[in-house]
Design a protein around this motif. Structure first.
Motif, PDB file in Angstrom:
ATOM      1  N   HIS A   1       0.824  -1.118   0.003  1.00 20.11           N
ATOM      2  CA  HIS A   1      -0.109   0.022   0.087  1.00 20.11           C
ATOM      3  C   HIS A   1       0.938   1.199   0.034  1.00 20.11           C
ATOM      4  O   HIS A   1       0.675   2.163  -0.835  1.00 20.11           O
ATOM      5  N   ARG A   2       2.044   1.357   0.806  1.00 23.53           N
ATOM      6  CA  ARG A   2       2.846   2.341   0.860  1.00 23.53           C
ATOM      7  C   ARG A   2       3.408   2.449  -0.360  1.00 23.53           C
ATOM      8  O   ARG A   2       3.689   3.897  -0.828  1.00 23.53           O
ATOM      9  N   LYS A   3       3.869   1.565  -1.067  1.00 22.74           N
ATOM     10  CA  LYS A   3       4.600   1.707  -2.349  1.00 22.74           C
ATOM     11  C   LYS A   3       3.677   2.073  -3.373  1.00 22.74           C
ATOM     12  O   LYS A   3       4.040   2.589  -4.518  1.00 22.74           O
ATOM     13  N   ARG A   4       2.736   1.859  -3.444  1.00 26.18           N
ATOM     14  CA  ARG A   4       1.361   2.269  -4.420  1.00 26.18           C
ATOM     15  C   ARG A   4       1.285   3.807  -4.471  1.00 26.18           C
ATOM     16  O   ARG A   4       0.997   4.564  -5.449  1.00 26.18           O
ATOM     17  N   GLU A   5       1.398   4.206  -3.173  1.00 25.72           N
ATOM     18  CA  GLU A   5       1.342   5.457  -2.874  1.00 25.72           C
ATOM     19  C   GLU A   5       2.706   6.336  -3.536  1.00 25.72           C
ATOM     20  O   GLU A   5       2.768   7.654  -3.773  1.00 25.72           O
ATOM     21  N   ASP A   6       3.773   5.816  -2.992  1.00 25.71           N
ATOM     22  CA  ASP A   6       5.112   6.337  -3.017  1.00 25.71           C
ATOM     23  C   ASP A   6       6.202   5.293  -3.977  1.00 25.71           C
ATOM     24  O   ASP A   6       7.094   4.929  -2.977  1.00 25.71           O
ATOM     25  N   PRO A   7       6.108   5.115  -5.177  1.00 27.09           N
ATOM     26  CA  PRO A   7       6.892   3.943  -5.683  1.00 27.09           C
ATOM     27  C   PRO A   7       8.220   4.510  -5.692  1.00 27.09           C
ATOM     28  O   PRO A   7       8.520   5.723  -5.839  1.00 27.09           O
ATOM     29  N   GLY A   8       9.138   3.331  -5.715  1.00 26.45           N
ATOM     30  CA  GLY A   8      10.679   3.630  -6.170  1.00 26.45           C
ATOM     31  C   GLY A   8      11.003   2.904  -7.150  1.00 26.45           C
ATOM     32  O   GLY A   8      10.330   2.439  -8.114  1.00 26.45           O
TER      33      GLY A   8
ATOM     34  N   SER B   1       7.981  -1.987  -5.953  1.00 22.06           N
ATOM     35  CA  SER B   1       7.126  -1.201  -6.794  1.00 22.06           C
ATOM     36  C   SER B   1       7.235  -1.325  -8.423  1.00 22.06           C
ATOM     37  O   SER B   1       6.216  -1.034  -8.984  1.00 22.06           O
TER      38      SER B   1
ATOM     39  N   ARG C   1       3.528  -1.345 -10.456  1.00 25.07           N
ATOM     40  CA  ARG C   1       3.538  -0.705 -11.678  1.00 25.07           C
ATOM     41  C   ARG C   1       3.085  -1.634 -12.989  1.00 25.07           C
ATOM     42  O   ARG C   1       2.106  -1.632 -13.883  1.00 25.07           O
TER      43      ARG C   1
END
Length: 428
Positions: free
Chosen positions: A217-224, A229, A233
């Motif tokens: 969930h955190r990576k969906r909001e702030d991917p790297g 991530s 994507r």
């Protein structure tokens, strides 16, 4: 290259046994399973046995049969094909993965789903991407050695071989540095197998599942630029990767990518310490700036005493024959990589450690569509760890008699519980 050298002739029919079958899965067997596997190769190359869990399975021990079985599409990775009695329910996979909804990963599925999911993560393990990761692996390796180099002694499992792949795979997945020690704790419980508190593995899997769901969930909001991530994507661009699939993929990359490398480094170091001539040859080669022997040597260490003793579970989807033995639909089949890689019909003087061995199509990374996705990363970590240890701690020695060492109990993996060593601290 042929599966067998031209001079080798195929196995004849199994010889009549002159002695009863050796006891399998005892502590004595765990210390040195190779004599028992030699007996099975000769007398019962496809052998039905009852595992410590109570599950009955076929063990495939000869190289030619093993290679064939690993690529046989009639042997499914999906546990749904297991004709399992009630007492064996859920005993053929990773403890806790069913309840944690982590079953949809590469070790449990077949094509076409396997093909789709493997394609999504394969980009992270290309030779180019792994080469880009090499400086980080070297940095981690040096940091870990820095942590114990001044003591003159260390347990190379807990202080070196265990943390190195954990931190490396966490970096690849995109686990923040401040959370990586939690992963190390959960992984430590998983690697103990039966040595921790009852139910500890399942609890660790559940905690890891909860953390991965939150991280996704955190990576969906702030991917790297990390692997999780990348999975998100791909899902957002129509690859139809469910959250369960993403969590299961991250879980199995950690699970499959750390204990195998722990054992590769541990078993490999132990083999070098107990074969001083081979170790000296490798040190001389490294001192001369030549990495050729390191490369062939790592493959030989994988063959000689590799980190994965048995390939993960397969289940017959229809009646079939392996090595002249009838296998019923629904039967579990376990390919014994450790036995196949010591088969004298395939490898000359197989019980001899020879770092210069060239004809070395070992099965340590598997074969077929399930060939180890992380093999390039495992090679990088193994070569970096061994070369750096031998360079920085040149007089490394075992601190105990080899007979005092204990091997972890477990069905799939083969690795030491501890590896105590001594050495002269650098600068003294």
């Amino acid at each position: 290259m042929h599966d067998q050298p031209p001079s080798a002739c195929p196995h004849s029919a199994p010889a009549p046994p002159k002695a009863p079958a050796p006891e399998l899965f005892s502590w004595e067997f765990a210390t040195d399973p190779y004599p028992a596997y030699a007996w099975l190769r000769e007398h019962a190359p496809v052998h039905r046995t009852t595992l410590p869990s109570g599950v009955e399975a076929w063990l495939v021990t000869r190289y030619a049969d093993a290679r064939q079985a690993l690529a046989d599409q009639r042997l499914s990775k999906n546990p749904a094909h297991h004709d399992e009695p009630a007492h064996a329910k859920g005993k053929t996979g990773i403890p806790g993965e069913r309840k944690a909804e982590l079953m949809t990963h590469l070790l449990n599925i077949d094509p076409p789903d396997h093909t789709r999911l493997r394609r999504l993560v394969s980009k992270a393990f290309t030779p180019r991407r792994v080469a880009e990761f090499a400086p980080r692996v070297q940095e981690l390796t040096d940091q870990l050695i820095d942590g114990f180099k001044d003591k003159g002694e260390a347990d190379l499992i807990h202080e070196f071989a265990f943390p190195l792949p954990i931190y490396a795979i966490c970096d690849l997945l995109g686990v923040p540095r401040e959370d990586q020690d939690d992963f190390r704790d959960w992984a430590g419980m998983m690697i103990r197998h039966g040595g921790g508190p009852r139910g500890g593995v399942a609890r660790s899997v559940k905690k890891m599942r909860g953390y991965l769901a939150e991280l996704i969930h955190r990576k969906r909001e702030d991917p790297g630029e990390d692997l999780i991530s990348g999975l998100i994507r791909a899902s957002d661009h129509g690859e139809h990767l469910t959250e369960n699939e993403a969590a299961a993929m991250a879980f199995i990359l950690l699970f499959a990518g750390f204990e195998t490398t722990v054992n590769l480094i541990g078993n490999g170091t132990y083999a070098l310490l107990t074969h001083p001539e081979q170790r000296a040859q490798l040190q001389q080669s490294l001192a001369a700036g030549d990495t050729g022997l390191l490369e062939t040597g790592l493959e030989e260490l994988l063959r000689y005493d590799g980190p994965v003793e048995l390939a993960t579970w397969r289940f017959a989807t229809e009646p079939l024959r392996i090595g002249g033995q009838d296998i019923a639909a629904g039967d579990p089949v376990l390919v014994v990589l450790a036995a196949a890689d010591r088969d004298p019909e395939r490898f000359e003087r197989p019980d001899l450690l020879d770092l210069t061995r060239r004809d070395n199509q070992h099965l340590g990374y598997g074969h077929g569509v399930h060939y180890c996705l992380g093999a390039p990363l495992a090679r990088l970590e193994g070569q970096t760890a061994l070369a750096t240890l031998l360079r920085r701690l040149p007089d490394l020695q075992l601190a105990v008699d080899p007979e005092e060492l204990r091997w972890r109990g477990g069905l799939i993996m083969r690795g030491l519980r501890t590896l105590p060593v001594t050495f002269t601290p650098p600068g003294r």
